[in-house]
Scaffold this active site. Structure first.
Site, PDB file in Angstrom:
ATOM      1  N   GLY A 166       0.797  -1.221   0.000  1.00 48.96           N
ATOM      2  CA  GLY A 166       0.000   0.000   0.000  1.00 48.96           C
ATOM      3  C   GLY A 166       0.828   1.268   0.000  1.00 48.96           C
ATOM      4  O   GLY A 166       0.403   2.285   0.533  1.00 48.96           O
ATOM      5  N   THR A 190      10.481  -3.166  13.349  1.00 44.91           N
ATOM      6  CA  THR A 190      10.778  -4.305  12.482  1.00 44.91           C
ATOM      7  C   THR A 190      11.432  -5.405  13.315  1.00 44.91           C
ATOM      8  O   THR A 190      12.284  -5.124  14.163  1.00 44.91           O
ATOM      9  CB  THR A 190      11.695  -3.985  11.290  1.00 44.91           C
ATOM     10  OG1 THR A 190      12.140  -5.213  10.710  1.00 44.91           O
ATOM     11  CG2 THR A 190      12.921  -3.159  11.649  1.00 44.91           C
ATOM     12  N   ASP A 248      13.434  -7.263  12.056  1.00 43.17           N
ATOM     13  CA  ASP A 248      14.763  -7.443  11.451  1.00 43.17           C
ATOM     14  C   ASP A 248      15.851  -6.609  12.145  1.00 43.17           C
ATOM     15  O   ASP A 248      17.037  -6.881  11.957  1.00 43.17           O
ATOM     16  CB  ASP A 248      14.725  -7.043   9.969  1.00 43.17           C
ATOM     17  CG  ASP A 248      13.652  -7.775   9.186  1.00 43.17           C
ATOM     18  OD1 ASP A 248      13.260  -8.879   9.606  1.00 43.17           O
ATOM     19  OD2 ASP A 248      13.201  -7.240   8.152  1.00 43.17           O
ATOM     20  N   GLY A 260      14.863 -11.823   8.489  1.00 42.79           N
ATOM     21  CA  GLY A 260      15.815 -10.754   8.793  1.00 42.79           C
ATOM     22  C   GLY A 260      16.179  -9.910   7.594  1.00 42.79           C
ATOM     23  O   GLY A 260      16.973  -8.980   7.696  1.00 42.79           O
ATOM     24  N   HIS A 308       7.183 -16.728   9.364  1.00 43.58           N
ATOM     25  CA  HIS A 308       6.278 -15.761  10.013  1.00 43.58           C
ATOM     26  C   HIS A 308       5.988 -16.076  11.471  1.00 43.58           C
ATOM     27  O   HIS A 308       5.409 -15.236  12.167  1.00 43.58           O
ATOM     28  CB  HIS A 308       4.977 -15.665   9.213  1.00 43.58           C
ATOM     29  CG  HIS A 308       5.194 -15.059   7.855  1.00 43.58           C
ATOM     30  ND1 HIS A 308       5.643 -15.785   6.793  1.00 43.58           N
ATOM     31  CD2 HIS A 308       5.076 -13.785   7.416  1.00 43.58           C
ATOM     32  CE1 HIS A 308       5.776 -15.007   5.740  1.00 43.58           C
ATOM     33  NE2 HIS A 308       5.443 -13.785   6.095  1.00 43.58           N
ATOM     34  N   LEU A 309       6.396 -17.273  11.930  1.00 47.31           N
ATOM     35  CA  LEU A 309       6.239 -17.539  13.370  1.00 47.31           C
ATOM     36  C   LEU A 309       7.011 -16.493  14.181  1.00 47.31           C
ATOM     37  O   LEU A 309       6.650 -16.185  15.321  1.00 47.31           O
ATOM     38  CB  LEU A 309       6.768 -18.932  13.710  1.00 47.31           C
ATOM     39  CG  LEU A 309       5.912 -20.096  13.198  1.00 47.31           C
ATOM     40  CD1 LEU A 309       6.654 -21.406  13.349  1.00 47.31           C
ATOM     41  CD2 LEU A 309       4.594 -20.139  13.960  1.00 47.31           C
TER      42      LEU A 309
HETATM   43  O1  F6P Z   1      10.663  -7.160   7.417  1.00 40.32           O
HETATM   44  C1  F6P Z   1      10.033  -8.139   8.167  1.00 40.32           C
HETATM   45  C2  F6P Z   1       9.957  -9.430   7.410  1.00 40.32           C
HETATM   46  O2  F6P Z   1       9.356 -10.388   8.248  1.00 40.32           O
HETATM   47  C3  F6P Z   1      11.278  -9.941   6.853  1.00 40.32           C
HETATM   48  O3  F6P Z   1      12.078 -10.540   7.840  1.00 40.32           O
HETATM   49  C4  F6P Z   1      10.809 -10.859   5.769  1.00 40.32           C
HETATM   50  O4  F6P Z   1      11.768 -11.012   4.742  1.00 40.32           O
HETATM   51  C5  F6P Z   1       9.577 -10.162   5.244  1.00 40.32           C
HETATM   52  O5  F6P Z   1       9.133  -9.296   6.264  1.00 40.32           O
HETATM   53  C6  F6P Z   1       8.478 -11.116   4.869  1.00 40.32           C
HETATM   54  O6  F6P Z   1       7.416 -10.389   4.373  1.00 40.32           O
HETATM   55  P1  F6P Z   1       6.002 -11.029   3.988  1.00 40.32           P
HETATM   56  O7  F6P Z   1       5.147 -10.966   5.213  1.00 40.32           O
HETATM   57  O8  F6P Z   1       5.521 -10.164   2.906  1.00 40.32           O
HETATM   58  O9  F6P Z   1       6.232 -12.443   3.564  1.00 40.32           O
END
Ligand code: F6P
Length: 366
Positions: free
Chosen positions: A82, A145, A147, A190, A290-291
């Site tokens: 977005g 973040t 990261d 990351g 995503h965990l």
């Molecule tokens: O920037 C946070 C992050 O979780 C990164 O570590 C990862 O590469 C990216 O977002 C994943 O994004 P998405 O939720 O779009 O798969």
């Protein structure tokens, strides 16, 4: 100009602590007599209000934000598709095109009488915030973040929670790896920085840690595993950052969609396959993905989020704009957004955590 109404936006990937920031902003804003509104899904609540039957703005008062400090995710919703400066719009050709809709966004702020914005996000969202500030909007950014790759702040909220969970997972993998005499490869998020892999890897006593900042030679990792075997240690844990890459090679990507950043991932499988082939040892690969973003913030992240949210309101009340609140222990400072956007904070090679890992005998694949 006196502030009466503010908008709050959460953009990009979610991170534990977002709700705590929102709560702090609302409570601190209401104390100053401000009305607070959450913008749904980044800026989509203002750019595509027709998609929200109940309205693109959520009126936020102390009742609405009660009891959310410890909750993961964001009550406002978020998106990483977005960006108002490069908004994906479906063209007549059936393809998506990136269109600059920032002026429309500013008009929507004016229409809703929003005097200022608190933009909570990572590098992408803070660059957008900087661009909106340059166009005259009163904006304060809050660094988020998992990261930890944002410059000018010692830490971003969400990182500690991700490291805590990744470490817990590495602990669990130790017992099963040891029982089965296997190599376990753990891929962690990351992006192009190795902070999560490094901190969780060292805290979780990984045998090898591969991070983007140190291109790896797989033979060095094999050497480490074989050296352990020779000592009777029949299992190994290898933590791989999603942005890790071999010497002379590139990062592994899953793809790129218009209006979105490139999606990393898949390096864990490559490393696992190579280690199994080269060592002859049974190898399993776990992708935490995503965990690391879900679930509750740690106490550290809750506190940092509350401090950032309250500091953002103080900054606006003091007349600041075009700045980001930043952790500069023992305090929270303000830094110009122009000094933050587009500058990735990678792990310095001489950082103490890398030195510590090396002193503990961890291989970094170099
Ligand atoms: O920037 C946070 C992050 O979780 C990164 O570590 C990862 O590469 C990216 O977002 C994943 O994004 P998405 O939720 O779009 O798969």
């Amino acid at each position: 100009m006196e502030i009466k109404r503010i908008g709050i936006s959460t953009g990009g990937g979610d991170a534990p602590g977002l709700n705590a920031v929102i709560r702090a902003i609302v409570l601190a804003g209401v104390q100053r007599g401000w009305e607070c509104f959450g913008i749904r899904d980044g800026y989509n609540g203002l750019l595509t209000p027709e998609k929200y039957p109940k309205g693109g703005l959520i009126s936020l008062n102390p009742d609405v934000v009660r009891g959310i400090t410890h909750l993961g995710g964001t009550i406002l919703g978020t998106t990483n598709r977005g960006n108002p400066l490069a908004f994906p719009v479906l063209g007549e050709d059936g393809q998506y095109h990136e269109v600059d809709r920032s002026d429309e966004l500013l008009d929507a702020f004016a229409e809703h009488n929003l005097d200022a914005l608190v933009a909570i996000g990572g590098d992408g969202s803070l660059s957008i915030a900087g661009a909106l500030a340059d166009k005259g909007l009163r904006v304060v950014g809050v660094p988020k973040t998992i990261d930890n790759d944002l410059d000018k702040t010692v830490a971003t909220f969400g990182f500690n929670s991700a490291v805590y969970f990744a470490t817990e997972c590495i602990d669990r993998l130790h017992t099963t790896a040891a029982s089965h005499h296997r190599i376990m490869v753990v891929e962690v998020m990351g992006r192009y920085a190795g902070w999560i892999a490094l901190d969780a890897g060292v805290a979780g006593s990984a045998d090898a840690i591969l991070i983007p900042e140190i291109p790896y030679d797989i033979n060095k990792v094999v050497e480490k595993i074989e050296e352990r075997e020779a000592r009777g240690r029949s299992f190994s844990i290898v933590v791989v950052a999603e942005g890790a890459r071999p010497v002379g090679g590139d990062v592994t990507i899953q793809g790129k969609t218009i209006g979105q950043a490139e999606r990393l991932g898949g390096i864990g499988q490559k490393v696992g396959a190579a280690l199994e082939a080269l060592t002859g040892k049974e190898t399993r690969v776990v992708v935490l993905g995503h965990l690391l973003r879900g679930g509750k913030p740690t106490a550290y992240d809750r506190l940092l989020s509350l401090r950032f949210g309250a500091a953002a309101v103080r900054a606006l009340a003091e007349g600041e704009s075009g700045i980001m609140v930043a952790l500069d222990p023992p305090t929270v400072n303000y830094v110009p957004l122009s000094q933050v956007s587009g500058r990735m904070k990678q792990v310095p090679l001489d950082c103490d955590t890398i030195l510590t890992g090396r002193d503990l005998g961890t291989s970094f694949g170099d």
